[in-house]
Design a protein around this motif. Sequence first.
Motif, mmCIF file in Angstrom:
data_model
loop_
_atom_site.group_PDB
_atom_site.id
_atom_site.type_symbol
_atom_site.label_atom_id
_atom_site.label_comp_id
_atom_site.label_asym_id
_atom_site.label_seq_id
_atom_site.Cartn_x
_atom_site.Cartn_y
_atom_site.Cartn_z
ATOM 1 N N THR A 43 -12.187 9.204 1.120
ATOM 2 C CA THR A 43 -12.318 8.724 2.492
ATOM 3 C C THR A 43 -12.168 9.885 3.474
ATOM 4 O O THR A 43 -12.936 9.991 4.440
ATOM 5 C CB THR A 43 -11.248 7.655 2.792
ATOM 6 O OG1 THR A 43 -11.419 6.572 1.878
ATOM 7 C CG2 THR A 43 -11.345 7.151 4.212
ATOM 8 N N MET A 44 -11.197 10.753 3.235
ATOM 9 C CA MET A 44 -11.001 11.919 4.102
ATOM 10 C C MET A 44 -12.212 12.848 4.028
ATOM 11 O O MET A 44 -12.593 13.447 5.038
ATOM 12 C CB MET A 44 -9.736 12.680 3.704
ATOM 13 C CG MET A 44 -8.449 11.935 3.981
ATOM 14 S SD MET A 44 -8.210 11.516 5.711
ATOM 15 C CE MET A 44 -7.894 13.123 6.393
ATOM 16 N N ASN A 45 -12.826 12.950 2.861
ATOM 17 C CA ASN A 45 -14.000 13.792 2.703
ATOM 18 C C ASN A 45 -15.155 13.287 3.563
ATOM 19 O O ASN A 45 -15.905 14.066 4.136
ATOM 20 C CB ASN A 45 -14.416 13.840 1.232
ATOM 21 C CG ASN A 45 -15.528 14.827 0.970
ATOM 22 O OD1 ASN A 45 -15.500 15.940 1.477
ATOM 23 N ND2 ASN A 45 -16.507 14.421 0.190
ATOM 24 N N LYS A 46 -15.284 11.973 3.657
ATOM 25 C CA LYS A 46 -16.360 11.387 4.461
ATOM 26 C C LYS A 46 -16.075 11.491 5.961
ATOM 27 O O LYS A 46 -16.973 11.767 6.747
ATOM 28 C CB LYS A 46 -16.555 9.919 4.083
ATOM 29 C CG LYS A 46 -17.123 9.723 2.700
ATOM 30 C CD LYS A 46 -17.204 8.252 2.353
ATOM 31 C CE LYS A 46 -17.680 8.059 0.923
ATOM 32 N NZ LYS A 46 -17.604 6.659 0.506
ATOM 33 N N LYS A 47 -14.820 11.249 6.359
ATOM 34 C CA LYS A 47 -14.490 11.164 7.785
ATOM 35 C C LYS A 47 -13.980 12.473 8.379
ATOM 36 O O LYS A 47 -14.308 12.810 9.515
ATOM 37 C CB LYS A 47 -13.448 10.066 8.012
ATOM 38 C CG LYS A 47 -13.974 8.687 7.701
ATOM 39 C CD LYS A 47 -12.945 7.632 8.003
ATOM 40 C CE LYS A 47 -13.517 6.256 7.702
ATOM 41 N NZ LYS A 47 -12.555 5.185 7.990
#
Length: 90
Positions: A43-47
């Motif tokens: 999720t952090m990679n996407k956002k």
Amino acid sequence: MARTMEPLAKKIFKGVLVIELLGVFGAYFLFHKMNTSQDFRQTMNKKFPFILEVYYKSIEQSGMHGIRAQDQEKWLNSKKLRVSTILIHN
């Protein structure tokens, strides 16, 4: 004049101290969550990929290697699985 500034200075100091403590606890919570959950790292990679990059660099400097590669491998495999599932159903 110095006496009137003293209460204001104390309030400012306390406010800065509270903000600093919130920042430290927030950073710890974020690090702990990224350190224990591969899904959260995705999720952090996407956002927020720049935050994830800081996480990877910090753990690599501490001597823990391979987490970045494990994450990328899992994410690549899950992407391939989704594509193959879509192709099969169509």
